[in-house]
Scaffold this motif. Structure first.
Motif, PDB file in Angstrom:
ATOM      1  N   PRO A 251       0.829  -1.209   0.000  1.00  0.00           N
ATOM      2  CA  PRO A 251       0.000   0.000   0.000  1.00  0.00           C
ATOM      3  C   PRO A 251       0.866   1.262   0.000  1.00  0.00           C
ATOM      4  O   PRO A 251       1.959   1.289   0.585  1.00  0.00           O
ATOM      5  CB  PRO A 251      -0.801  -0.118   1.306  1.00  0.00           C
ATOM      6  CG  PRO A 251      -0.721  -1.557   1.690  1.00  0.00           C
ATOM      7  CD  PRO A 251       0.601  -2.051   1.188  1.00  0.00           C
ATOM      8  N   HIS A 267      -0.145   6.338  -5.595  1.00  0.00           N
ATOM      9  CA  HIS A 267      -1.156   5.323  -5.280  1.00  0.00           C
ATOM     10  C   HIS A 267      -1.682   4.704  -6.571  1.00  0.00           C
ATOM     11  O   HIS A 267      -2.074   5.416  -7.498  1.00  0.00           O
ATOM     12  CB  HIS A 267      -2.299   5.962  -4.505  1.00  0.00           C
ATOM     13  CG  HIS A 267      -3.434   5.031  -4.218  1.00  0.00           C
ATOM     14  ND1 HIS A 267      -4.485   4.849  -5.097  1.00  0.00           N
ATOM     15  CD2 HIS A 267      -3.677   4.215  -3.152  1.00  0.00           C
ATOM     16  CE1 HIS A 267      -5.331   3.975  -4.579  1.00  0.00           C
ATOM     17  NE2 HIS A 267      -4.868   3.578  -3.409  1.00  0.00           N
ATOM     18  N   ILE A 268      -1.679   3.377  -6.643  1.00  0.00           N
ATOM     19  CA  ILE A 268      -2.229   2.667  -7.806  1.00  0.00           C
ATOM     20  C   ILE A 268      -3.507   1.949  -7.408  1.00  0.00           C
ATOM     21  O   ILE A 268      -4.572   2.189  -7.969  1.00  0.00           O
ATOM     22  CB  ILE A 268      -1.201   1.668  -8.381  1.00  0.00           C
ATOM     23  CG1 ILE A 268       0.089   2.394  -8.778  1.00  0.00           C
ATOM     24  CG2 ILE A 268      -1.797   0.949  -9.593  1.00  0.00           C
ATOM     25  CD1 ILE A 268      -0.080   3.464  -9.837  1.00  0.00           C
ATOM     26  N   THR A 269      -3.403   1.029  -6.441  1.00  0.00           N
ATOM     27  CA  THR A 269      -4.564   0.372  -5.847  1.00  0.00           C
ATOM     28  C   THR A 269      -4.360   0.371  -4.335  1.00  0.00           C
ATOM     29  O   THR A 269      -3.328   0.828  -3.840  1.00  0.00           O
ATOM     30  CB  THR A 269      -4.724  -1.080  -6.349  1.00  0.00           C
ATOM     31  OG1 THR A 269      -3.648  -1.883  -5.809  1.00  0.00           O
ATOM     32  CG2 THR A 269      -4.691  -1.152  -7.872  1.00  0.00           C
ATOM     33  N   ASP A 270      -5.323  -0.177  -3.608  1.00  0.00           N
ATOM     34  CA  ASP A 270      -5.187  -0.223  -2.149  1.00  0.00           C
ATOM     35  C   ASP A 270      -4.035  -1.118  -1.710  1.00  0.00           C
ATOM     36  O   ASP A 270      -3.581  -1.034  -0.562  1.00  0.00           O
ATOM     37  CB  ASP A 270      -6.490  -0.722  -1.507  1.00  0.00           C
ATOM     38  CG  ASP A 270      -7.594   0.319  -1.594  1.00  0.00           C
ATOM     39  OD1 ASP A 270      -7.270   1.496  -1.860  1.00  0.00           O
ATOM     40  OD2 ASP A 270      -8.772  -0.044  -1.402  1.00  0.00           O
ATOM     41  N   SER A 271      -3.547  -1.971  -2.618  1.00  0.00           N
ATOM     42  CA  SER A 271      -2.462  -2.883  -2.245  1.00  0.00           C
ATOM     43  C   SER A 271      -1.216  -2.720  -3.114  1.00  0.00           C
ATOM     44  O   SER A 271      -0.322  -3.565  -3.075  1.00  0.00           O
ATOM     45  CB  SER A 271      -2.945  -4.339  -2.326  1.00  0.00           C
ATOM     46  OG  SER A 271      -3.396  -4.636  -3.639  1.00  0.00           O
ATOM     47  N   SER A 272      -1.150  -1.659  -3.894  1.00  0.00           N
ATOM     48  CA  SER A 272       0.027  -1.463  -4.734  1.00  0.00           C
ATOM     49  C   SER A 272       0.269   0.025  -4.980  1.00  0.00           C
ATOM     50  O   SER A 272      -0.651   0.850  -4.871  1.00  0.00           O
ATOM     51  CB  SER A 272      -0.134  -2.186  -6.074  1.00  0.00           C
ATOM     52  OG  SER A 272      -1.174  -1.587  -6.836  1.00  0.00           O
ATOM     53  N   CYS A 273       1.505   0.352  -5.318  1.00  0.00           N
ATOM     54  CA  CYS A 273       1.857   1.741  -5.596  1.00  0.00           C
ATOM     55  C   CYS A 273       3.108   1.769  -6.466  1.00  0.00           C
ATOM     56  O   CYS A 273       3.820   0.762  -6.584  1.00  0.00           O
ATOM     57  CB  CYS A 273       2.100   2.514  -4.294  1.00  0.00           C
ATOM     58  SG  CYS A 273       3.516   1.904  -3.352  1.00  0.00           S
ATOM     59  N   ARG A 274       3.363   2.910  -7.062  1.00  0.00           N
ATOM     60  CA  ARG A 274       4.582   3.081  -7.854  1.00  0.00           C
ATOM     61  C   ARG A 274       5.552   3.954  -7.072  1.00  0.00           C
ATOM     62  O   ARG A 274       5.210   5.058  -6.654  1.00  0.00           O
ATOM     63  CB  ARG A 274       4.284   3.710  -9.211  1.00  0.00           C
ATOM     64  CG  ARG A 274       5.556   4.020 -10.031  1.00  0.00           C
ATOM     65  CD  ARG A 274       5.247   4.320 -11.468  1.00  0.00           C
ATOM     66  NE  ARG A 274       4.798   3.129 -12.185  1.00  0.00           N
ATOM     67  CZ  ARG A 274       5.618   2.200 -12.672  1.00  0.00           C
ATOM     68  NH1 ARG A 274       6.941   2.309 -12.505  1.00  0.00           N
ATOM     69  NH2 ARG A 274       5.145   1.158 -13.309  1.00  0.00           N
TER      70      ARG A 274
END
Length: 323
Positions: A251, A267-274
């Motif tokens: 996150p 922020h990309i999704t609630d469980s991923s990011c760049r």
């Protein structure tokens, strides 16, 4: 007599914090007996200081509200703390270097010889760390305007320079946080119904509106924790010889808290990011990505992908055949 005077001065500085303390608590702080503390309280009263005795649960002794302290009532440890702060504050605030230098000179002149020698042992110089990317020192006048609005709970209008250009915002300012040598304002934005952590060097505060607001509970219950875990706080990628990015299976708030200075988190999704970051070498950059111990995909540029392959080969060679 000298020991008595020094102890009474320290007792006065303790009362200067505004706390109400029992005789036992005061004795612990002074390293003296309860009887001695009560005798020192009588000495201060004889000198004209109003020391109130508060009865009941939570009672003890406190300095009367009408009492005025002398200009300098520091014990030795407090004097050292102030001296160090005065030497380092110009790295965070602009337009204050001369004033802090004059204040330090005044403080040292007011100290007795022993305390002055002790404080001068803490002469420091602030230098930049290569992994720390401070903003330029903030104008002290701007901090004064924002700090005054926070203290008075006044709605604040600011001109904000962001990725989409300048905008004018209406904010309810709650806290100022200094983290990684950068100033952040923690504020609630009524127009968008959200909390924001904003780089103060991107803000040009206008004079407070005079309109008041009700204090709100800051997310996480701690303004510093909120700043550290906010990914869109206005940071920008620092200039490095090597810079790249990757999609992390974590996150954004988690990565934002532990990302190196000069990096940015999207922020990309609630469980991923760049994560976009830099380093002195591609191998160093690859190593930084691996410290997050999470899945890594969509790695850019090609030099970073090659550095990760090289690290994998070296690690395999170092571990030897599986067995």
């Amino acid at each position: 007599m000298a020991a008595t005077s020094a102890r009474a001065l320290k007792l006065l500085s303790v009362f200067g914090t505004g706390a109400t303390l029992t005789a036992e608590q005061l004795a612990t702080r002074l390293g003296a007996s309860v009887r001695t503390v009560r005798r020192d309280i009588d000495t201060l009263r004889e000198l004209g200081y109003e020391i109130e005795a508060v009865r009941g649960v939570g009672g003890g002794y406190r300095l009367g509200r009408a009492t005025r302290l002398p200009p300098v009532v520091f014990d030795e440890d407090q004097a050292v703390a102030v001296a160090v702060a005065l030497q380092t504050v110009p790295t965070l605030l602009s337009g204050i270097r001369e004033n802090s230098a004059r204040a330090l000179t005044t403080l040292r002149q007011a100290m007795p010889a022993r305390s002055r020698n002790h404080a001068e042992a803490f002469t420091v110089s602030a230098a930049r760390n290569y992994w720390e990317f401070p903003a330029a020192p903030i104008d002290a006048e701007a901090i004064g305007v924002i700090g005054g609005a926070i203290h008075r709970r006044h709605v604040l209008r600011v001109d904000h320079t962001g990725e989409d250009g300048p905008t004018t915002l209406t904010l309810e300012p709650h806290h100022l946080v200094v983290w990684a040598a950068r100033w952040y304002l923690v504020a609630y934005e009524p127009d968008t119904d959200r909390w924001r952590a904003m780089r103060v060097d991107r803000l040009a505060p206008r004079m407070p509106t005079g309109r008041t607001f009700d204090r709100r509970d800051v997310p996480h219950g701690d303004p510093a924790a909120f700043v550290m875990s906010t990914h869109d706080r206005g940071d920008t990628p620092a200039e490095w010889p090597c810079r790249g990015s990757a999609l992390l299976a974590l996150p954004a708030p988690v990565v934002a808290r532990f990302a190196p200075g000069g990096s940015t988190v999207e922020h990309i999704t609630d469980s991923s990011c760049r994560l976009t970051l830099g380093a002195w070498s591609w191998a160093g950059l690859a190593g930084l990505l691996l410290t997050f111990d999470a899945g890594i995909t969509d790695i850019e540029p090609a030099e970073l992908r090659q550095a990760l392959r090289t690290l994998r080969t070296r690690i395999d060679e170092g571990l030897g055949p599986a067995g």
